[in-house]
Design an enzyme around this catalytic site. Structure first.
Site, PDB file in Angstrom:
ATOM      1  N   ASN A 299      -0.294  10.885   5.838  1.00 46.02           N
ATOM      2  CA  ASN A 299      -1.573  10.549   6.439  1.00 46.02           C
ATOM      3  C   ASN A 299      -2.584  11.685   6.448  1.00 46.02           C
ATOM      4  OD1 ASN A 299      -1.490   7.724   7.214  1.00 46.02           O
ATOM      5  ND2 ASN A 299       0.365   8.377   8.265  1.00 46.02           N
TER       6      ASN A 299
ATOM      7  N   GLU B 270       5.452   4.447   7.771  1.00 52.43           N
ATOM      8  CA  GLU B 270       5.130   5.625   6.967  1.00 52.43           C
ATOM      9  C   GLU B 270       6.008   6.810   7.357  1.00 52.43           C
ATOM     10  OE1 GLU B 270       0.557   4.665   5.645  1.00 52.43           O
ATOM     11  OE2 GLU B 270       0.906   5.769   7.493  1.00 52.43           O
TER      12      GLU B 270
ATOM     13  N   THR C 116      -2.092  -5.135  12.186  1.00 53.40           N
ATOM     14  CA  THR C 116      -0.846  -4.475  11.916  1.00 53.40           C
ATOM     15  C   THR C 116      -0.303  -4.576  10.517  1.00 53.40           C
ATOM     16  OG1 THR C 116      -0.265  -5.270  14.088  1.00 53.40           O
ATOM     17  CG2 THR C 116       1.411  -4.184  12.846  1.00 53.40           C
TER      18      THR C 116
ATOM     19  N   THR D 166       0.870  -1.190   0.000  1.00 58.60           N
ATOM     20  CA  THR D 166       0.000   0.000   0.000  1.00 58.60           C
ATOM     21  C   THR D 166       0.907   1.240   0.000  1.00 58.60           C
ATOM     22  OG1 THR D 166      -0.262  -0.214   2.403  1.00 58.60           O
ATOM     23  CG2 THR D 166      -2.028  -1.075   1.033  1.00 58.60           C
TER      24      THR D 166
END
EC number: 2.3.1.35
Lengths: 414, 414
Positions: A409, A287, A201, A164
C-alpha cells in the site's frame, strides 16, 4: 453441459464442490480477457445468463458511490432482473463525475447491443484506482470478443479478470436438492484491500439456477451479506465500489422458493455457505496476509453486540500484528473487546486462543506461551470470546497485518 | 526557583516555552527512577504539588477500565483535589481483578504515607502490558527514594519514567498573564501505541499555577480533550488505561478563573495550546511513525461531522500507508471521507494535499504527481478537505503506517 463428475463433500446439509465454477448453475456462461486497462493481466469479464434472471444487489455504504453502482441500481429497479454483468478491474470509475456515469452507461449499452438484450438487464461493475477516466475506446473494442468467448468453461478467465491486488481467484459452489431437483449455487469474488464491514468492501457474484423471485432473492442476499461479507475486514477501509450481486436463472425447474417453501432452510444454508466461503477467501487473501483470522463471540446479549465485538477484535491493528508475530498477547483481544461498544460484564469474559483458555472471569489464566504461539501459527487462527451473558453470537473474519501490507500500500500506484 | 530565562515564542496569545517543564508552574515538583518493573529504563514517576491542587481527570471509554483509573476516580470524587500523582510504566495493572485494585490502593497508600498527605489526594496511573500483576515489593521499596528525589528539576526524569514504546519525551509549556500576574500551564505526556480517539489512548498530565476551582477545571479539561487528545489516532486501538489529569495549584495568586473571568479566553487558549502540543507530539511519535499527519476538515455542517471526517481520514490504513510511500493517492482520502459518516455532498468536496488542490467539486484536478509527492514528504504532512457546506471545522492528528509499526507490534513482548 456437465462432463466432469463434481467431487464434493457434504457441509451445511449440501454438497460442496471441490472445483467450484460460477457457470455451474444452469444457464450461465462467463468470460474474461485483457482489454488494456491494466498493463498485462486480464481486466474485463462478463457473466451472462441465457434467460433474464431474478436479480438482487447490495451496495457500498460509502458516500462516494461509484458510477457503475448507480447504473446497476437503475437497471435493477426496472423489473428486478439481470441477464448480464460486465465487470472491469484496474479502474474503479469512481469520483469521475458526469463522464464516469456516461462511461458506465456506454459499457452497459455496448454489452446489451452485442448480447441483443435490453440495456436494463445489464449490470456494470468496476474496481481499481479511483478518479481516473476509463479507457473507453479499448474497453468498447474488447466487448465483442468478450461476448464471443462466453462459455460454461469461462470460470477461470472471469475470476482472473476481476482481480486487483488479490493473489488467488475466489470461487465457491454447493449443490442441494429442492423438490427432488438438483439446485446449484455458485459464486466468485475479489478482495483484497479496502475491505471492511458495511457492505462495500469487495465484489462478489452469486449465481443459482434455483427459481427465486427478485424480492425474495433480495431479502436473502441482504441477510446473508450481513452475516458474511459484512463480517470481514482487512484494513478498515470501506470502498466506493463494492457490490454483491445475485442472479437466479430458475432453470433448475423448482417451484419458486419463498420463506414458506419446505426447502427454504436448505436453500438458505446453501446460499450462506457460498457467501461465507467467498468472504473467508477474501479475508484470507487480505493484502499482505499470511493467515486467516476467525473471531467468534458467543454469549452476547444481542447479535448486534456480538458482531461489534467480533469485528472490533478482528479489525484491531494490534491483534493483527500480534497474530503476525504469533504473540499470544490476549490483552490486545480484551482491549479491542473493551472499546467495541458491545455490552458485557468485564468480570465474566472468557478468551480462547485456539483451544487455549487465556482469560476466565476477565482475568488471565496461566498459559503455556509456547502453546499459545503454536495456536497463532495455525491457518486459520481461531480466537473465541465468551461474554457469558446471553445467547447471541457472531463470527468475523480478517487476517494478520504484515510488512507486506505496508509494502503493497505504500507503493500501489508507483 | 526559576534560574533560567525561558526562551519563548508567542502563539495563541501566550508565550510558548522552548524548554518546557511540567514543574514550571509554581508549587510543583517531580521525579522519576528505575524501580525494576522494566528491565533497565525508568519506570516509576511522581508529580507532587506543595498544596492540595484543584484537580480534574478524563478517563478511557474502554469497558476494561484498569484498576488505577478506578482508584484515581474514587480519590478525586472526595473533594475534587489532588496533591500527588504516582505513575508507573511497563505494567498497566489492567485485567488484574481484585488483586489489581488492592495493588493500586497500596501504591496510593504508600505514596500518601511517605508524603504525609491524605490518601484521597494521591492519583494512581499505570501504563504497559495488560494482565500481569504489578511487582509490588519492588515498587513499594522504590517510593521513599522517589519522594526524596522530588525536585523542580525532576522534569526529565519524570517524563522518561512514563514512557513505553515512545521514542522521545513529550512536554509543553506556555505562560500568560492573568490580572497582571504570570500564570504558567505545563504538561507532560506519553504515547504511543493503542492511541485512538475517545479519551483512552495515552497519558497526559497538565499542571498550572492558576487558581481554578475543580468543576471549572473539569469543564475546560473535558472540552479541550475533545478537541485535542480525542482527535489523535495512531492505530485505532483505544486502551484500558488512558487518562488525562490536570492539577491547578493556585499559587499564581490570581482570583479563581471561571467562564466569566476577563482572562478566561486567554487561559483557555493557553490550556488548549499545551494539550494540542502534547497531542501532536503523541501522534508524531506513533509507533513506527516517520511523519506527523494533520488533517483539517472545513465547511462541515456540524463540528461532530467535521471531527468524524478528519478522524476517518487520519485513521485510514490506506491513507497512512500512502503517506509513508509519499503517494499522492487522493482517492484514499476521498474514500475515507465517504465512509466517515459525515454528511456532505460528494459533488462539492475539495481536497488539498499540502498546498496542492487534488479534488474540486468531487472530481480530480490534474495534478503534478512529483509536487504531490513532495508535499507528502514534509513533516508534518498537511491534508485539508473542504466540504463546502457549512461553517464547522475540526483537525485531527495521526501518523504514517510503516514497516516499523508492524515490527514493533509483532514482537512487543518477545
Amino acid at each position: 453441459m456437465e462432463q466432469l463428475q463434481v467431487r464434493a463433500v457434504v457441509t451445511d446439509g449440501c454438497k460442496v464442490a471441490k472445483e467450484p465454477r460460477i457457470t455451474s448453475p444452469r444457464g450461465f456462461r462467463a468470460a474474461g480477457l485483457h482489454a488494456g486497462i491494466k498493463r498485462k493481466r486480464k481486466d474485463l469479464g462478463m457473466i451472462v445468463c441465457e434467460v433474464p434472471a431474478s436479480a438482487a444487489a447490495v451496495y457500498t455504504m460509502n458516500a462516494f458511490q461509484a458510477a457503475p453502482l448507480k447504473v446497476t441500481r437503475e437497471g435493477l429497479e426496472v423489473e428486478g432482473r439481470m441477464q448480464a454483468m460486465i465487470v472491469n478491474s484496474g479502474n474503479a470509475n469512481a469520483c469521475t463525475g458526469r463522464r464516469g456515469l456516461d462511461d458506465a452507461r456506454r459499457m452497459r449499452q455496448e454489452t446489451a447491443r452485442q448480447l441483443k438484450i435490453p440495456e436494463h438487464l445489464v449490470g456494470v461493475v468496476s474496481t481499481g484506482v479511483i478518479g481516473e477516466p476509463l479507457p473507453m475506446d479499448r474497453m468498447l473494442r474488447a466487448i465483442p470478443g468478450l461476448v464471443e468467448q462466453l462459455a460454461p468453461e469461462g470460470q477461470d478467465s472471469f475470476c482472473r479478470s476481476i482481480l486487483t491486488t488479490d493473489t488467488f481467484t475466489k470461487a465457491s459452489e454447493v449443490r442441494l436438492t429442492v423438490q427432488g431437483k438438483e439446485v446449484r449455487v455458485a459464486g466468485a469474488a475479489k478482495g483484497s484491500g479496502m475491505v471492511h464491514p458495511n457492505m462495500a468492501t469487495m465484489l462478489a457474484f452469486i449465481n443459482t439456477d434455483a427459481a427465486v423471485e427478485p424480492p425474495v432473492l433480495q431479502r436473502i442476499l441482504r441477510k446473508v451479506t450481513d452475516q458474511t461479507f459484512n463480517m470481514i475486514t482487512v484494513d478498515g477501509d470501506c470502498s466506493t465500489n463494492d457490490m454483491v450481486t445475485a442472479m437466479a436463472s430458475g432453470l433448475a425447474g423448482n417451484e419458486p422458493l419463498t420463506e414458506d417453501h419446505p426447502d427454504w432452510p436448505a436453500f438458505c444454508r446453501a446460499f450462506a455457505h457460498v457467501a461465507r466461503d467467498l468472504a473467508r477467501q477474501i479475508a484470507r487473501d487480505g493484502e499482505g496476509a499470511t493467515r486467516l483470522v476467525e473471531v467468534t463471540v458467543t454469549g452476547a446479549e444481542t447479535e448486534e453486540g456480538a458482531r461489534r465485538a467480533a469485528k472490533a477484535i478482528v479489525g484491531s491493528s494490534l491483534v493483527k500484528t500480534a497474530v503476525f508475530g504469533a504473540d499470544p498477547n490476549w490483552g490486545r483481544i480484551v482491549c479491542a473487546l473493551g472499546y467495541s461498544g458491545a455490552i458485557f460484564d468485564p468480570d465474566r469474559v472468557e478468551v480462547y486462543i485456539g483451544s487455549i483458555c487465556a482469560v476466565r472471569d476477565g482475568r488471565p489464566v496461566p498459559m503455556d506461551e509456547a502453546a499459545g504461539r503454536r495456536e497463532l501459527e495455525q491457518d486459520p487462527v481461531r480466537l473465541r470470546v465468551n461474554l457469558n451473558r446471553g445467547a447471541a453470537q457472531a463470527t468475523a473474519w480478517g487476517c494478520d497485518l504484515t510488512y507486506d501490507y505496508v509494502r503493497i500500500n505504500a507503493s500501489y500506484r508507483t
